[in-house]
Structures are given as C-alpha cells and as structure tokens.
Design an enzyme around this catalytic site. Structure first.
Site, PDB file in Angstrom:
ATOM      1  N   ASP A  13       9.334  -1.148   0.603  1.00  0.00           N
ATOM      2  CA  ASP A  13       9.442  -0.981  -0.820  1.00  0.00           C
ATOM      3  C   ASP A  13      10.718  -1.620  -1.441  1.00  0.00           C
ATOM      4  O   ASP A  13      11.536  -2.205  -0.634  1.00  0.00           O
ATOM      5  CB  ASP A  13       9.431   0.505  -1.435  1.00  0.00           C
ATOM      6  CG  ASP A  13      10.691   1.064  -0.592  1.00  0.00           C
ATOM      7  OD1 ASP A  13      10.226   1.811   0.605  1.00  0.00           O
ATOM      8  OD2 ASP A  13      11.834   1.189  -0.885  1.00  0.00           O
ATOM      9  N   ASP A  38      12.966  -0.087  -3.098  1.00  0.00           N
ATOM     10  CA  ASP A  38      13.867   1.053  -3.603  1.00  0.00           C
ATOM     11  C   ASP A  38      13.956   1.080  -5.032  1.00  0.00           C
ATOM     12  O   ASP A  38      12.639   1.378  -5.869  1.00  0.00           O
ATOM     13  CB  ASP A  38      15.440   0.850  -3.098  1.00  0.00           C
ATOM     14  CG  ASP A  38      16.185   2.299  -2.909  1.00  0.00           C
ATOM     15  OD1 ASP A  38      15.522   3.205  -2.702  1.00  0.00           O
ATOM     16  OD2 ASP A  38      17.194   2.183  -3.386  1.00  0.00           O
TER      17      ASP A  38
HETATM   18  N1  LIG Z   1      13.746   3.152  -0.569  1.00  0.00           N
HETATM   19  C1  LIG Z   1      13.852   3.855   0.554  1.00  0.00           C
HETATM   20  N2  LIG Z   1      14.977   4.838   0.658  1.00  0.00           N
HETATM   21  C2  LIG Z   1      15.162   5.422   1.758  1.00  0.00           C
HETATM   22  N3  LIG Z   1      14.456   5.430   2.910  1.00  0.00           N
HETATM   23  C3  LIG Z   1      13.381   4.741   2.978  1.00  0.00           C
HETATM   24  N4  LIG Z   1      12.394   4.625   3.770  1.00  0.00           N
HETATM   25  C4  LIG Z   1      11.409   3.617   3.138  1.00  0.00           C
HETATM   26  N5  LIG Z   1      11.887   3.210   2.037  1.00  0.00           N
HETATM   27  C5  LIG Z   1      12.946   3.936   1.701  1.00  0.00           C
END
Ligand SMILES: Nc1ncnc2[nH]cnc12
Ligand SMILES: CSC[C@H]1O[C@H](OP(=O)(O)O)[C@H](O)[C@@H]1O
Length: 284
Positions: free
Chosen positions: A202, A204
C-alpha cells in the site's frame, strides 16, 4: 525463515516436522516447522502465530530468535508486508531492505541487560550476501525487486497519521512496517546473518488525495502475490549451500561484552545459552 502477514499459513517443506521449542525468554509465536526445500534445511516460524493472533507489539521477538537459534538456524530470512513511502515503490513490488529507523517504544530489544551488558554493531544491520541472494531469488520468481531501502518500524497497531507518514518520508525512510524492530537487533545479538524481503502492499497515507491504508488493501496485495513469495523462497533455497562460508556476523558478540567477567550474573549467562553459545558454551 520468519514469515509475516503474507505467510501466516507457512511454507511447503519436504519431510516437514512441527516442533514446540521452549525458550528462557518465554513463549515464541508458535511451534517451528522444520523440513527441506530443494534439499536445504529450513526452519519456519509464523511471526504472528497461527491465524495471525499476535499483534506486532506482543510478538515475543526474543523467544522467536532464541528458539530458531536453538534449532540450529545459521541464517535468518524474514518476509514482511510494508507500506510504501515512495511513488516508485509500487504495491506488489519487493524491496530488499538494508537500513532501519526504529520508532518502536514498548518492546524488549536485547537478550542482554543488567549483569551482562553487551553492545553489538548495527551499522550494517543486514547481511549483504543473504540480502543479495534474496533479491535475486525474488527477481527469478517474477517479482519486481528494489535493492536497498530504509524501513521505519512503528509501534502500531494503528497505522500512521498523515503527518507521521510525511515525516518518515522527510527522514529518508522508504517503507513502513511494524515488526522489523527489534527482530533485526536480536538477530545480530544472536550472531545470525539477517535479510528482509519486504512486499509493498500500500501507499500508507502520505498521498493527500487518497484514503489511508486499510487492512483489506494489505491483504488483497498479499494474496495476489503469495505465489511469487513462495517461489522466491524456493529459488532462494537453490542458491543456499548446506555449508556456507563464514561471515563476520557469525562472531558479532566477539568484542561486545563490557561487563567484567567477575561482575557477570550467572543467571544472565545461563539465559543466553543458545544465542551466545559460541561465547559462553552450551548449558549442561
Ligand atoms: N502502511 C503500513 N504501515 C505499517 N505497517 C504496514 N504493513 C503493511 N502496510 C503498512
Ligand atoms: C496486516 S497490516 C499490518 C501488519 O502487517 C505487517 O506485518 P509483517 O511485518 O509481520 O508482515 C506489519 O508489520 C503489521 O504487523
């Protein structure tokens, strides 16, 4: 091998055996699975336990590394899901991480302590040989791999605020996760070469116009790329030898202890019978 969110169900090993190993550091995340992959002996541990029951802050990182060391593990490979803090690190791609920023704040982060003080070097926290092999294996498995990257480890379990996400970018972090610390520190203290292959799941929440990450986003990318992750391990096994050349990490504790021999606590020494067996010898 420590499997994160993407490998909770384990990996397919030949002659697999499940073994419950106990540790003076408490309960590990679960039993280890040992077996062979393309002829090479692997020992697998699911970081969050069966069914992903253990949150990042409650993973007993010390017990996990201790039991792996007890099982005779010589090299540690970790697979983790991460958020991307860079436009060019696209969900579905991999990053062979080589640096870390630690923002965790409530975890036991050393095997040593009062009565047995040790300071290991963490300047180069990843084993370049192992990380290079892992990156090549992911590439051969069809993954798009970025070599090198800085992982910021947050305490969680909540994902970050937009302000935090932007701050981590400004600090130079490339990916974000909740589990690499203190795993990396403890692997070094246990004299285990360590490499981390991060799967980007992703963006974030730093991209203003987009909604922040949700678990469903992470899971859908993990599922879509599960085959590549498994094929990576298989390709990795083909690169490993059953007996490898020595690494300087094998002797990381050599000059680490500062507590005078006569001031050392025997109970502390007996607790590290596995992680520091090379230095203090094994317990009777
Ligand atoms: N955006 C994110 N922040 C923290 N841990 C994660 N694991 C997968 N995506 C994450
Ligand atoms: C499932 S989203 C957050 C969760 O995923 C990552 O786990 P792991 O590093 O074990 O793959 C992240 O660190 C969080 O624990």
């Amino acid at each position: 091998m420590i499997g994160g969110s993407g490998l909770a169900a384990g990996i397919d090993l030949e002659d697999a055996q499940e073994i419950a190993v106990s540790s003076p550091f408490g309960e590990p995340s679960g039993p280890v699975i040992t077996g062979r992959l393309n002829g090479v002996r692997f020992t697998f541990l699911a970081r969050h336990g069966a069914g992903h029951r253990i949150p990042p802050s409650q993973v007993n990182y010390r017990a996990n590394i201790d039991v792996l060391k007890r099982c005779g593990v010589t090299d540690l490979v970790s697979l983790s899901a991460v958020g991307s803090l860079r436009e060019e690190l696209v969900p579905g791609q991999f990053v062979a991480v080589d640096q870390f920023i630690d923002r965790t704040n409530s975890r036991e982060n050393s095997f040593f302590g009062p009565g047995l003080v040790a300071h290991v070097s963490l300047a180069d926290p990843v084993c370049a040989r192992l990380s290079g092999m892992l990156a090549a294996a992911a590439h051969e498995a069809g993954g798009q791999v970025h070599t090198g990257g800085c992982y910021v480890a947050i305490e969680g379990p909540q994902f970050s605020t937009r302000a935090e996400s932007r701050m981590y970018r400004a600090w130079g972090a490339d990916v974000i996760g909740m589990t690499a610390m203190p795993e990396v520190r403890l692997a070094r203290e246990a004299e285990l070469p360590y490499a981390l292959l991060a799967m980007v799941t992703d963006y974030d929440c730093w991209r203003e116009e987009e909604a922040g990450v949700e678990v469903t986003d992470v899971l859908s990318v993990l599922h879509a790329n599960a085959r590549t992750a498994r094929d990576t391990l298989s390709a990795m096994a083909l690169k490993l030898q059953n007996l490898r050349d020595p690494s300087p990490i094998d002797t990381a504790l050599e000059h680490a202890f500062i507590t005078a021999p006569e001031a050392r606590d025997p109970e502390m020494i007996s607790r590290v019978d596995a992680v520091a067996c090379r230095v203090f010898g094994e317990r009777d």
